[in-house]
Scaffold this active site. Structure first.
Site, PDB file in Angstrom:
ATOM      1  N   ASP A   1      -6.548  47.070 -24.388  1.00 48.84           N
ATOM      2  CA  ASP A   1      -7.322  45.852 -24.655  1.00 48.84           C
ATOM      3  C   ASP A   1      -8.820  46.075 -24.503  1.00 48.84           C
ATOM      4  OD1 ASP A   1      -4.848  44.714 -24.867  1.00 48.84           O
ATOM      5  OD2 ASP A   1      -5.185  43.151 -23.371  1.00 48.84           O
TER       6      ASP A   1
ATOM      7  N   HIS B   1      -6.448  49.206 -20.606  1.00 46.65           N
ATOM      8  CA  HIS B   1      -7.724  48.786 -21.185  1.00 46.65           C
ATOM      9  C   HIS B   1      -8.561  49.998 -21.574  1.00 46.65           C
ATOM     10  CE1 HIS B   1      -6.403  45.241 -18.908  1.00 46.65           C
ATOM     11  NE2 HIS B   1      -7.152  44.526 -19.739  1.00 46.65           N
TER      12      HIS B   1
END
Length: 308
Positions: A116, A259
């Site tokens: 992400d 992430h």
């Protein structure tokens, strides 16, 4: 009378002499020019013309083969582009739903790595290198304003064959009206398609919040709202083993949250090779989220066929 005849004879002789002189003056220069060497440009043109006349027919066949080869390469490039264009689209039966994992039996140990908050300088490209070294395709959920800032990194991700999802434009934890949610989601998807050609049907809400208007709008627009079943907790600042976090929650059909953007992701980059190695040792294969859902659908069809 005789004088008149002599005068006519003189006129005829003079006419014949003049005519002969004229013809000689015209034809003689032409013949002389024909015997003179050609100017360089004229000689080159004549040589090319003669050379072309002497070329074998095989050259024509070679030319045809070259054209056919170029057409084939163009078709292959188009097919590759189409593959990239639609690889981020989930099956229609999953669009408009919320997904945390795929339903697979333990014999089919497949798992999806997701990242992400990118694209992001350094971290995203480092993760791309690790995935390439391990021959793995992952799923990236992009923030629109970061994609706008780092478009070339985004293009690298798409060109490498990874799946792309929408993660809003601003990544804020707010309450959104439908109009506000539309701006966050539609603007991001438009930029993704503009820069990479990818038409995504996956959306992941920032922070996993499902009740602030974003997820509702995404489902209305037939996005699959993709959550996760295994959190690496790489977004925390405390020291802990990201690998242990993933392995503790890993299961067949699982979706792993990590992430690549939004801050310093050096811990994620450092842990990723170990996460991949340990999951492989456990017998897992790595797929994108759309592929994971396709596996679920295929397994369901196999079960229905076996029961008949």
């Amino acid at each position: 009378m005789k004088r008149l005849l002599r005068r006519r004879k003189s006129l005829i002789i003079a006419f014949i002499a003049a005519t002969a002189s004229f013809l000689l003056g015209v034809t003689l220069p032409i013949n002389l020019r024909a015997n003179q060497p050609l100017e360089p440009i004229q000689a080159q043109a004549l040589a090319v013309s003669q050379s072309q006349e002497q070329k074998p027919i095989s050259n024509i066949n070679q030319f045809k083969q070259a054209i056919a080869h170029r057409v084939e390469l163009s078709q292959q490039a188009l097919a590759q582009l189409q593959g990239i264009r639609f690889q981020s689209t989930v099956l229609s039966q999953f669009q408009g739903t919320t997904i945390r994992e795929a339903k697979l039996d333990s014999q089919h140990k497949a798992i999806a790595l997701t990242f992400d908050d990118g694209p992001w300088p350094t971290a995203t490209t480092q993760i791309l290198d690790i995935l390439k070294e391990n021959n793995i395709k992952a799923t990236f959920f992009w923030v629109g304003r970061y994609l706008q800032t780092y478009p070339e990194i985004g293009k690298q991700v798409a060109a490498a064959g990874h799946a792309i999802g929408n993660h809003t434009w601003n990544h804020e934890y707010l309450k959104y009206s439908e109009e506000g949610a539309a701006r966050e989601i539609d603007r991001t998807s438009s930029l993704i398609e503009e820069l990479t050609g990818v038409q995504t049907s996956m959306f992941r809400p920032p922070g996993g919040i499902l009740n602030n208007g974003l997820a509702a709008y995404a489902q209305k627009k037939n996005y699959a709202v993709v959550m996760w079943s295994a959190d690496s907790f790489d977004w925390r600042t405390i020291t802990e083993s990201l690998t242990d976090n993933v392995m503790r929650q890993a299961k067949s059909g699982g979706i792993v949250l990590m992430h690549d953007g939004g801050g310093n992701r050096s811990r994620t980059v450092k842990a990723l090779p170990d996460i991949i190695a340990r999951l492989r040792n456990e017998g897992y294969i790595f797929v994108t989220v759309p592929e994971l859902l396709q596996m679920q659908e295929q397994e369901l069809k196999n079960q229905e066929t076996a029961q008949k």
